[in-house]
Design a protein around this motif. Structure first.
Motif, PDB file in Angstrom:
ATOM      1  N   LEU A 179     134.644 -17.771  59.585  1.00 25.67           N
ATOM      2  CA  LEU A 179     133.449 -18.611  59.621  1.00 25.67           C
ATOM      3  C   LEU A 179     133.268 -19.275  60.985  1.00 25.67           C
ATOM      4  O   LEU A 179     132.160 -19.333  61.514  1.00 25.67           O
ATOM      5  CB  LEU A 179     133.527 -19.677  58.518  1.00 25.67           C
ATOM      6  N   ASN A 180     134.364 -19.740  61.581  1.00 28.57           N
ATOM      7  CA  ASN A 180     134.244 -20.406  62.888  1.00 28.57           C
ATOM      8  C   ASN A 180     133.674 -19.462  63.938  1.00 28.57           C
ATOM      9  O   ASN A 180     132.815 -19.841  64.743  1.00 28.57           O
ATOM     10  CB  ASN A 180     135.600 -20.940  63.357  1.00 28.57           C
ATOM     11  N   ALA A 181     134.148 -18.205  63.917  1.00 33.06           N
ATOM     12  CA  ALA A 181     133.655 -17.237  64.906  1.00 33.06           C
ATOM     13  C   ALA A 181     132.176 -16.933  64.670  1.00 33.06           C
ATOM     14  O   ALA A 181     131.395 -16.809  65.626  1.00 33.06           O
ATOM     15  CB  ALA A 181     134.484 -15.950  64.823  1.00 33.06           C
ATOM     16  N   LEU A 182     131.786 -16.858  63.406  1.00 28.62           N
ATOM     17  CA  LEU A 182     130.379 -16.563  63.108  1.00 28.62           C
ATOM     18  C   LEU A 182     129.473 -17.734  63.482  1.00 28.62           C
ATOM     19  O   LEU A 182     128.375 -17.543  64.015  1.00 28.62           O
ATOM     20  CB  LEU A 182     130.212 -16.212  61.620  1.00 28.62           C
ATOM     21  N   ILE A 183     129.938 -18.948  63.205  1.00 31.32           N
ATOM     22  CA  ILE A 183     129.123 -20.125  63.554  1.00 31.32           C
ATOM     23  C   ILE A 183     128.946 -20.207  65.073  1.00 31.32           C
ATOM     24  O   ILE A 183     127.862 -20.478  65.580  1.00 31.32           O
ATOM     25  CB  ILE A 183     129.750 -21.421  62.987  1.00 31.32           C
ATOM     26  N   LEU A 184     130.021 -19.931  65.802  1.00 32.26           N
ATOM     27  CA  LEU A 184     129.943 -19.943  67.265  1.00 32.26           C
ATOM     28  C   LEU A 184     128.936 -18.892  67.740  1.00 32.26           C
ATOM     29  O   LEU A 184     128.095 -19.152  68.615  1.00 32.26           O
ATOM     30  CB  LEU A 184     131.333 -19.653  67.838  1.00 32.26           C
ATOM     31  N   ARG A 185     129.000 -17.707  67.138  1.00 33.31           N
ATOM     32  CA  ARG A 185     128.081 -16.629  67.518  1.00 33.31           C
ATOM     33  C   ARG A 185     126.627 -17.040  67.255  1.00 33.31           C
ATOM     34  O   ARG A 185     125.747 -16.861  68.091  1.00 33.31           O
ATOM     35  CB  ARG A 185     128.442 -15.372  66.704  1.00 33.31           C
ATOM     36  N   ILE A 186     126.408 -17.628  66.090  1.00 32.36           N
ATOM     37  CA  ILE A 186     125.043 -18.040  65.724  1.00 32.36           C
ATOM     38  C   ILE A 186     124.566 -19.146  66.663  1.00 32.36           C
ATOM     39  O   ILE A 186     123.462 -19.085  67.220  1.00 32.36           O
ATOM     40  CB  ILE A 186     125.002 -18.528  64.251  1.00 32.36           C
ATOM     41  N   SER A 198     125.478 -19.889  69.608  1.00 30.96           N
ATOM     42  CA  SER A 198     125.290 -19.462  71.007  1.00 30.96           C
ATOM     43  C   SER A 198     123.957 -18.752  71.167  1.00 30.96           C
ATOM     44  O   SER A 198     123.385 -18.742  72.258  1.00 30.96           O
ATOM     45  CB  SER A 198     126.384 -18.487  71.437  1.00 30.96           C
ATOM     46  N   ALA A 199     123.451 -18.142  70.098  1.00 32.23           N
ATOM     47  CA  ALA A 199     122.238 -17.324  70.218  1.00 32.23           C
ATOM     48  C   ALA A 199     120.992 -18.007  69.660  1.00 32.23           C
ATOM     49  O   ALA A 199     119.877 -17.629  70.009  1.00 32.23           O
ATOM     50  CB  ALA A 199     122.447 -15.995  69.482  1.00 32.23           C
ATOM     51  N   ILE A 200     121.169 -18.981  68.770  1.00 27.35           N
ATOM     52  CA  ILE A 200     120.005 -19.557  68.075  1.00 27.35           C
ATOM     53  C   ILE A 200     120.018 -21.080  68.199  1.00 27.35           C
ATOM     54  O   ILE A 200     120.954 -21.744  67.746  1.00 27.35           O
ATOM     55  CB  ILE A 200     120.002 -19.140  66.583  1.00 27.35           C
ATOM     56  N   LYS A 201     118.961 -21.613  68.818  1.00 26.40           N
ATOM     57  CA  LYS A 201     118.828 -23.074  68.942  1.00 26.40           C
ATOM     58  C   LYS A 201     118.247 -23.634  67.646  1.00 26.40           C
ATOM     59  O   LYS A 201     117.428 -22.977  66.984  1.00 26.40           O
ATOM     60  CB  LYS A 201     117.851 -23.420  70.069  1.00 26.40           C
ATOM     61  N   GLY A 202     118.578 -24.860  67.332  1.00 20.47           N
ATOM     62  CA  GLY A 202     117.955 -25.535  66.183  1.00 20.47           C
ATOM     63  C   GLY A 202     118.103 -24.728  64.909  1.00 20.47           C
ATOM     64  O   GLY A 202     119.159 -24.167  64.611  1.00 20.47           O
ATOM     65  N   ASN A 203     117.005 -24.648  64.133  1.00 24.43           N
ATOM     66  CA  ASN A 203     116.986 -23.841  62.895  1.00 24.43           C
ATOM     67  C   ASN A 203     118.161 -24.170  61.969  1.00 24.43           C
ATOM     68  O   ASN A 203     118.800 -23.281  61.402  1.00 24.43           O
ATOM     69  CB  ASN A 203     116.962 -22.343  63.224  1.00 24.43           C
ATOM     70  N   THR A 204     118.423 -25.464  61.805  1.00 21.12           N
ATOM     71  CA  THR A 204     119.609 -25.860  61.022  1.00 21.12           C
ATOM     72  C   THR A 204     119.441 -25.577  59.529  1.00 21.12           C
ATOM     73  O   THR A 204     120.439 -25.401  58.835  1.00 21.12           O
ATOM     74  CB  THR A 204     119.922 -27.356  61.216  1.00 21.12           C
ATOM     75  N   PHE A 205     118.186 -25.531  59.042  1.00 20.83           N
ATOM     76  CA  PHE A 205     118.007 -25.227  57.617  1.00 20.83           C
ATOM     77  C   PHE A 205     118.442 -23.783  57.351  1.00 20.83           C
ATOM     78  O   PHE A 205     119.196 -23.507  56.419  1.00 20.83           O
ATOM     79  CB  PHE A 205     116.543 -25.435  57.186  1.00 20.83           C
ATOM     80  N   ALA A 206     117.970 -22.866  58.223  1.00 18.56           N
ATOM     81  CA  ALA A 206     118.350 -21.460  58.080  1.00 18.56           C
ATOM     82  C   ALA A 206     119.860 -21.312  58.269  1.00 18.56           C
ATOM     83  O   ALA A 206     120.536 -20.590  57.510  1.00 18.56           O
ATOM     84  CB  ALA A 206     117.597 -20.614  59.105  1.00 18.56           C
ATOM     85  N   LYS A 207     120.415 -22.031  59.247  1.00 19.94           N
ATOM     86  CA  LYS A 207     121.865 -21.961  59.489  1.00 19.94           C
ATOM     87  C   LYS A 207     122.637 -22.420  58.253  1.00 19.94           C
ATOM     88  O   LYS A 207     123.681 -21.862  57.902  1.00 19.94           O
ATOM     89  CB  LYS A 207     122.257 -22.832  60.693  1.00 19.94           C
ATOM     90  N   SER A 208     122.105 -23.442  57.593  1.00 12.87           N
ATOM     91  CA  SER A 208     122.793 -23.973  56.418  1.00 12.87           C
ATOM     92  C   SER A 208     122.856 -22.931  55.303  1.00 12.87           C
ATOM     93  O   SER A 208     123.898 -22.765  54.643  1.00 12.87           O
ATOM     94  CB  SER A 208     122.073 -25.239  55.946  1.00 12.87           C
ATOM     95  N   ALA A 209     121.744 -22.214  55.083  1.00 13.84           N
ATOM     96  CA  ALA A 209     121.732 -21.188  54.023  1.00 13.84           C
ATOM     97  C   ALA A 209     122.735 -20.079  54.345  1.00 13.84           C
ATOM     98  O   ALA A 209     123.476 -19.605  53.468  1.00 13.84           O
ATOM     99  CB  ALA A 209     120.335 -20.603  53.875  1.00 13.84           C
ATOM    100  N   ILE A 210     122.781 -19.683  55.609  1.00 11.54           N
ATOM    101  CA  ILE A 210     123.693 -18.603  56.023  1.00 11.54           C
ATOM    102  C   ILE A 210     125.146 -19.070  55.905  1.00 11.54           C
ATOM    103  O   ILE A 210     126.007 -18.358  55.354  1.00 11.54           O
ATOM    104  CB  ILE A 210     123.381 -18.178  57.487  1.00 11.54           C
ATOM    105  N   GLU A 211     125.430 -20.271  56.388  1.00  9.29           N
ATOM    106  CA  GLU A 211     126.799 -20.789  56.321  1.00  9.29           C
ATOM    107  C   GLU A 211     127.254 -20.895  54.857  1.00  9.29           C
ATOM    108  O   GLU A 211     128.390 -20.546  54.513  1.00  9.29           O
ATOM    109  CB  GLU A 211     126.849 -22.172  57.003  1.00  9.29           C
ATOM    110  N   THR A 212     126.337 -21.356  54.003  1.00 11.71           N
ATOM    111  CA  THR A 212     126.659 -21.482  52.580  1.00 11.71           C
ATOM    112  C   THR A 212     126.988 -20.115  51.973  1.00 11.71           C
ATOM    113  O   THR A 212     127.978 -19.966  51.240  1.00 11.71           O
ATOM    114  CB  THR A 212     125.464 -22.108  51.818  1.00 11.71           C
TER     115      THR A 212
END
Ligand code: MUC
Ligand code: MG
Length: 374
Positions: free
Chosen positions: A86-93, A95-109
């Motif tokens: 998960l840490n590697a994926l979050i770092l990847r995301i 690094s490539a995507i600013k903001g969009n924390t709602f979408a990030k939350s669904a993906i992380e979940t």
């Protein structure tokens, strides 16, 4: 062999509310859940949810934009990657995507849900372990009518479902809102904790007067009385008012939490997985708050069961001085999971089964999913 991310699906799911829900900036009659499913190469899948309030009236991401970002930006970035780190994926995301924390939350979940199922552990265990398996849940009185709010509150107190209420104010004249709040404190205040959420509606002068009067009438917590842009006013109020101030729209990530604490804010932070980027990312904000002596509150974007349970797994790892408001599923007329959460005695029970502990009901999902896109 490591499991990789194979497929990412998403749906816009429109579920009606049990009554109109009136906030200072919008009235909701329906909630749009963005539901995400990630399927891994080992056949295990995980689900997540990104839900906002009133289209673009609360946050900068609309449900339609969240779905589009997931399809066009998150999915290509994640497909073929190892799903287990998960840490590697979050770092990847990040690094490539600013903001969009709602979408990030669904993906992380969804990644956490899948990993929990793969390891046979609940998400709370992946986050370090639950301190609590039952958490307090308040209810929001926001029908738009003082009498109806009092009747609703009395009914819920008699049923033993909640012991705390949040009132949504700020849409009307200050004096009208203060009369409304006083009437509810007088009717329910000796049986329940009464809090208010102004959703940024007051200027600094109205807020100083409003907060003084709310404190004098016995309100326990005053949420986001001023604009998120006016952190100076929020800090001043938090230092001068006898009632605790809760920062919501002013604080999304650990960076915001650090800045507000440095400015001298004292009170509590409304943690929300959608504001911070997921159940793992939101814990960074919680830990900054703890280091600054700021209280913790488990906040909601009025998510359905998937987003609610994802939040609960995060909140379970924390000492929450102010409890939670994870009542979202109860505001909706129907649920799209086959095993809904259990709410009773002013609390909600955290599932202990692997992953999030809830499963989609495919028929319900298809019934409420939006059929066409623009
Ligand atoms: C907010 O601003 O806190 C949480 C509960 C509720 O009724 O509205 C939300 C949003
Ligand atoms: Mg709020």
């Amino acid at each position: 062999m490591t499991a990789t991310v194979e497929r990412i699906e998403s749906w816009l799911v429109d579920v009606p509310t049990i009554r109109p829900h009136k906030l200072s900036m919008t009235t909701m009659g329906c909630q749009t859940l963005v539901i995400v499913r990630i399927t891994r190469s080992d056949g295990i899948s995980g689900i997540g949810e990104a839900t906002t309030i009133g289209g673009l009236s609360y946050g900068v991401e609309s449900p339609e934009a969240i779905q589009s970002a997931i399809t066009h930006y998150f999915a290509p970035l994640l497909k073929g990657q190892s799903a287990e780190n998960l840490n590697a994926l979050i770092l990847r995301i990040n690094s490539a995507i600013k903001g969009n924390t709602f979408a990030k939350s669904a993906i992380e979940t969804a990644l956490l849900d899948a990993q929990g199922k793969a390891l046979g552990l609940p998400v709370s265990a992946l986050l370090g372990g639950a301190l609590n398996t039952v958490m307090p849940v308040l209810w929001t009185l926001a029908s738009g009518s003082t009498d109806n709010d009092i009747a609703e509150g009395q009914r819920l107190l008699d049923a033993g479902r909640h012991q705390a209420f949040k009132l949504k104010i700020g849409a009307r004249e200050l004096e009208t809102d203060l009369r409304h709040t006083r009437a509810i404190v007088e009717a329910l205040g000796d049986r329940a904790s009464i809090r208010v959420d102004v959703n940024q509606a007051w200027d600094a002068t109205s807020a100083a007067k409003g907060c003084r009067e709310l404190a004098a009438m016995g309100v326990d917590l005053i949420e986001q009385p001023v604009s998120a842009e006016d952190s100076d006013a929020l800090v001043r109020l938090s230092q001068r008012i006898d009632t605790a101030v809760l920062a919501d729209e002013s604080v999304a990530s650990h960076f915001d939490g650090y800045r507000l604490a440095q400015q001298g804010f004292s009170g509590a932070y409304a943690l929300k997985i959608a504001k911070a980027g997921g159940p793992n990312s939101v814990l960074k904000l919680a830990h900054v708050a703890q280091a600054a002596g700021i209280g913790l509150y488990g906040g909601t974007m009025l998510e359905g069961t998937v987003g609610t349970v994802a939040s609960l797994h995060a909140w379970s790892t924390l000492p929450l001085q102010w409890g939670t408001e994870m009542f979202g599923p109860l505001l909706l007329k129907d649920d799209i999971v086959s095993n809904p959460l259990s709410f009773a005695d002013g609390g909600v029970v955290l599932p202990q089964t692997p992953g999030l502990g809830v499963e989609l009901d495919e028929e319900k999902l298809q019934f409420y999913a939006r059929k066409h896109r623009e």
